[in-house]
Each structure stands twice: as structure tokens, then as C-alpha cells.
Design a protein around this motif. Sequence first.
Motif, PDB file in Angstrom:
ATOM      1  N   LEU A 281     -70.368   6.185   0.651  1.00  0.00           N
ATOM      2  CA  LEU A 281     -70.321   5.222   1.740  1.00  0.00           C
ATOM      3  C   LEU A 281     -69.179   5.531   2.684  1.00  0.00           C
ATOM      4  O   LEU A 281     -68.084   5.892   2.258  1.00  0.00           O
ATOM      5  CB  LEU A 281     -70.125   3.802   1.175  1.00  0.00           C
ATOM      6  N   CYS A 282     -69.461   5.379   3.991  1.00  0.00           N
ATOM      7  CA  CYS A 282     -68.399   5.456   4.983  1.00  0.00           C
ATOM      8  C   CYS A 282     -68.861   4.677   6.196  1.00  0.00           C
ATOM      9  O   CYS A 282     -69.993   4.186   6.244  1.00  0.00           O
ATOM     10  CB  CYS A 282     -68.055   6.910   5.344  1.00  0.00           C
ATOM     11  N   GLY A 283     -67.978   4.560   7.190  1.00  0.00           N
ATOM     12  CA  GLY A 283     -68.339   3.801   8.373  1.00  0.00           C
ATOM     13  C   GLY A 283     -67.758   2.406   8.346  1.00  0.00           C
ATOM     14  O   GLY A 283     -66.912   2.086   7.511  1.00  0.00           O
ATOM     15  N   ALA A 284     -68.215   1.573   9.273  1.00  0.00           N
ATOM     16  CA  ALA A 284     -67.615   0.247   9.413  1.00  0.00           C
ATOM     17  C   ALA A 284     -68.633  -0.870   9.288  1.00  0.00           C
ATOM     18  O   ALA A 284     -68.267  -1.998   8.994  1.00  0.00           O
ATOM     19  CB  ALA A 284     -66.900   0.128  10.754  1.00  0.00           C
ATOM     20  N   LYS A 285     -69.903  -0.577   9.518  1.00  0.00           N
ATOM     21  CA  LYS A 285     -70.876  -1.667   9.533  1.00  0.00           C
ATOM     22  C   LYS A 285     -71.725  -1.599   8.269  1.00  0.00           C
ATOM     23  O   LYS A 285     -72.607  -0.765   8.147  1.00  0.00           O
ATOM     24  CB  LYS A 285     -71.771  -1.565  10.768  1.00  0.00           C
ATOM     25  N   ILE A 286     -71.409  -2.462   7.347  1.00  0.00           N
ATOM     26  CA  ILE A 286     -72.223  -2.538   6.128  1.00  0.00           C
ATOM     27  C   ILE A 286     -73.007  -3.833   6.216  1.00  0.00           C
ATOM     28  O   ILE A 286     -72.445  -4.876   6.560  1.00  0.00           O
ATOM     29  CB  ILE A 286     -71.330  -2.488   4.873  1.00  0.00           C
ATOM     30  N   PRO A 287     -74.323  -3.788   5.964  1.00  0.00           N
ATOM     31  CA  PRO A 287     -75.113  -5.028   6.042  1.00  0.00           C
ATOM     32  C   PRO A 287     -74.542  -6.098   5.123  1.00  0.00           C
ATOM     33  O   PRO A 287     -74.071  -5.799   4.028  1.00  0.00           O
ATOM     34  CB  PRO A 287     -76.509  -4.586   5.585  1.00  0.00           C
ATOM     35  N   SER A 288     -74.577  -7.332   5.573  1.00  0.00           N
ATOM     36  CA  SER A 288     -73.947  -8.406   4.793  1.00  0.00           C
ATOM     37  C   SER A 288     -74.619  -8.579   3.436  1.00  0.00           C
ATOM     38  O   SER A 288     -73.999  -9.012   2.480  1.00  0.00           O
ATOM     39  CB  SER A 288     -74.014  -9.709   5.575  1.00  0.00           C
ATOM     40  N   ASP A 289     -75.901  -8.231   3.335  1.00  0.00           N
ATOM     41  CA  ASP A 289     -76.593  -8.404   2.054  1.00  0.00           C
ATOM     42  C   ASP A 289     -76.521  -7.145   1.195  1.00  0.00           C
ATOM     43  O   ASP A 289     -77.150  -7.070   0.152  1.00  0.00           O
ATOM     44  CB  ASP A 289     -78.060  -8.789   2.301  1.00  0.00           C
ATOM     45  N   PHE A 290     -75.754  -6.155   1.632  1.00  0.00           N
ATOM     46  CA  PHE A 290     -75.678  -4.904   0.885  1.00  0.00           C
ATOM     47  C   PHE A 290     -74.924  -5.134  -0.415  1.00  0.00           C
ATOM     48  O   PHE A 290     -73.837  -5.703  -0.438  1.00  0.00           O
ATOM     49  CB  PHE A 290     -74.960  -3.849   1.717  1.00  0.00           C
ATOM     50  N   ASN A 291     -75.512  -4.698  -1.522  1.00  0.00           N
ATOM     51  CA  ASN A 291     -74.795  -4.754  -2.795  1.00  0.00           C
ATOM     52  C   ASN A 291     -75.304  -3.642  -3.691  1.00  0.00           C
ATOM     53  O   ASN A 291     -76.384  -3.095  -3.471  1.00  0.00           O
ATOM     54  CB  ASN A 291     -74.966  -6.117  -3.469  1.00  0.00           C
ATOM     55  N   LEU A 292     -74.516  -3.305  -4.660  1.00  0.00           N
ATOM     56  CA  LEU A 292     -74.860  -2.244  -5.609  1.00  0.00           C
ATOM     57  C   LEU A 292     -74.775  -2.813  -7.015  1.00  0.00           C
ATOM     58  O   LEU A 292     -73.864  -3.573  -7.327  1.00  0.00           O
ATOM     59  CB  LEU A 292     -73.896  -1.060  -5.466  1.00  0.00           C
ATOM     60  N   THR A 293     -75.734  -2.427  -7.845  1.00  0.00           N
ATOM     61  CA  THR A 293     -75.748  -2.889  -9.229  1.00  0.00           C
ATOM     62  C   THR A 293     -75.769  -1.676 -10.149  1.00  0.00           C
ATOM     63  O   THR A 293     -76.505  -0.710  -9.902  1.00  0.00           O
ATOM     64  CB  THR A 293     -76.985  -3.768  -9.494  1.00  0.00           C
ATOM     65  N   SER A 294     -74.988  -1.747 -11.198  1.00  0.00           N
ATOM     66  CA  SER A 294     -74.951  -0.625 -12.137  1.00  0.00           C
ATOM     67  C   SER A 294     -76.207  -0.634 -13.004  1.00  0.00           C
ATOM     68  O   SER A 294     -76.793  -1.681 -13.267  1.00  0.00           O
ATOM     69  CB  SER A 294     -73.703  -0.722 -13.021  1.00  0.00           C
ATOM     70  N   LYS A 295     -76.607   0.561 -13.445  1.00  0.00           N
ATOM     71  CA  LYS A 295     -77.741   0.664 -14.369  1.00  0.00           C
ATOM     72  C   LYS A 295     -77.301   0.398 -15.803  1.00  0.00           C
ATOM     73  O   LYS A 295     -78.075  -0.037 -16.637  1.00  0.00           O
ATOM     74  CB  LYS A 295     -78.353   2.061 -14.288  1.00  0.00           C
ATOM     75  N   THR A 296     -76.040   0.697 -16.067  1.00  0.00           N
ATOM     76  CA  THR A 296     -75.505   0.485 -17.417  1.00  0.00           C
ATOM     77  C   THR A 296     -74.311  -0.450 -17.305  1.00  0.00           C
ATOM     78  O   THR A 296     -74.185  -1.175 -16.327  1.00  0.00           O
ATOM     79  CB  THR A 296     -75.073   1.836 -18.025  1.00  0.00           C
ATOM     80  N   GLU A 297     -73.439  -0.411 -18.296  1.00  0.00           N
ATOM     81  CA  GLU A 297     -72.268  -1.291 -18.267  1.00  0.00           C
ATOM     82  C   GLU A 297     -71.125  -0.711 -17.435  1.00  0.00           C
ATOM     83  O   GLU A 297     -70.066  -1.323 -17.353  1.00  0.00           O
ATOM     84  CB  GLU A 297     -71.735  -1.543 -19.686  1.00  0.00           C
ATOM     85  N   THR A 298     -71.326   0.469 -16.876  1.00  0.00           N
ATOM     86  CA  THR A 298     -70.204   1.142 -16.223  1.00  0.00           C
ATOM     87  C   THR A 298     -70.486   1.385 -14.750  1.00  0.00           C
ATOM     88  O   THR A 298     -71.601   1.716 -14.370  1.00  0.00           O
ATOM     89  CB  THR A 298     -69.921   2.496 -16.910  1.00  0.00           C
TER      90      THR A 298
END
Length: 171
Positions: free
Chosen positions: A130-147
Motif C-alpha cells: 500500500l502507498c498513496g494518500a487516498k484509501i477508501p473509508s471502507d477499506f480493511n484487511l483481514t488475516s487468513k490465520t491468526e497472524t
Amino acid sequence: SSSSSSSSSSSSSSSSSSPSNPILMFTSSIPATTTTTTTTTTTTPCDGCNCVQEITLDPDELTADRTIFITSPNYPSKYPNNQECKWIITATSGRLNLVFDKFNIQATSTCNKDYLKVSGPIKKYTKATLCGAKIPSDFNLTSKTETMVLKFVSDGSTRKTGFRAYIVATG
């Protein structure tokens, strides 16, 4: 006699510069205090940039916090050049979810100068750079495992305010 007065003035100017001598001696003697450097390294907590920071989150909040903020170095001031920081976040169970509170990292089309890489692996992307300045407000990341692993890298040029990421152990 005028020549003698000029010599005396030159000697006075040299004497006025002499107070700098003790300072020079002081700097050369600093390496003797190696004990302080060892104590600082032990007391400095890992911030991800001086060494890899490992964080445990517990969705039930029994053994650890459920949430954490991770920020780029010096946030909200500009991050330094030539940084490489790494955070390893592990949930005691379940998954980790990341949302960005603030995000402003030098933008290039390939994010090859300054970037934040999220891996671990994560859903949808496996790993995201990821880089830049405009990230969508609903953007999120979820892990596949516990890490989840965050790696922040900056090059030698443009500096921005960086990021503030909010990570939750969802259980």
C-alpha cells in the motif's frame, strides 16, 4: 608598537576560541561511557523500527489487549528516510482485522519507494502493498490465520506523515 598591538589582538582572538577545546576533549571521551548504551538498548522497547515488534492480541482480552494502534515512525510527524519497520501481530485465536485511521505514504504507481506491506497471509490479496494518500473509508484487511505482518519501508527521498492502523482481534 602597532605591530605588538596587532599580535596581542590575535592572541586574544585565539584565547577566545580556546573554550571550545574542552568540548572537543569531551566528545572524544564519550565512547568511554559504553555502559549507558547497553542500558538504553535494554530499556528501549521494540517499536518495530529498531527491531521487529511482536504483538499478541486476545479477542477475549484475557491475556492481552484486543486492539492496538500501529503507527509509522514519528507519526503524526513525517516518517524518517530509509526506514524498514516490521510488526508481527498474532491473535490468540480467530482472525485479525486492520483498518486505517490515517494513511499518507509517498505514492508511486508500483509502490516501490515508500510502502506498507501487509501479509500473513491476508484474505483477498494474500499480501497487499500500500502507498498513496487516498484509501477508501471502507477499506480493511483481514488475516487468513491468526497472524498479520506489517512491514513499512521508506526510501531516501519524499517523506509523508505515514499511517495509523487500527488492528482488532475478531475471535
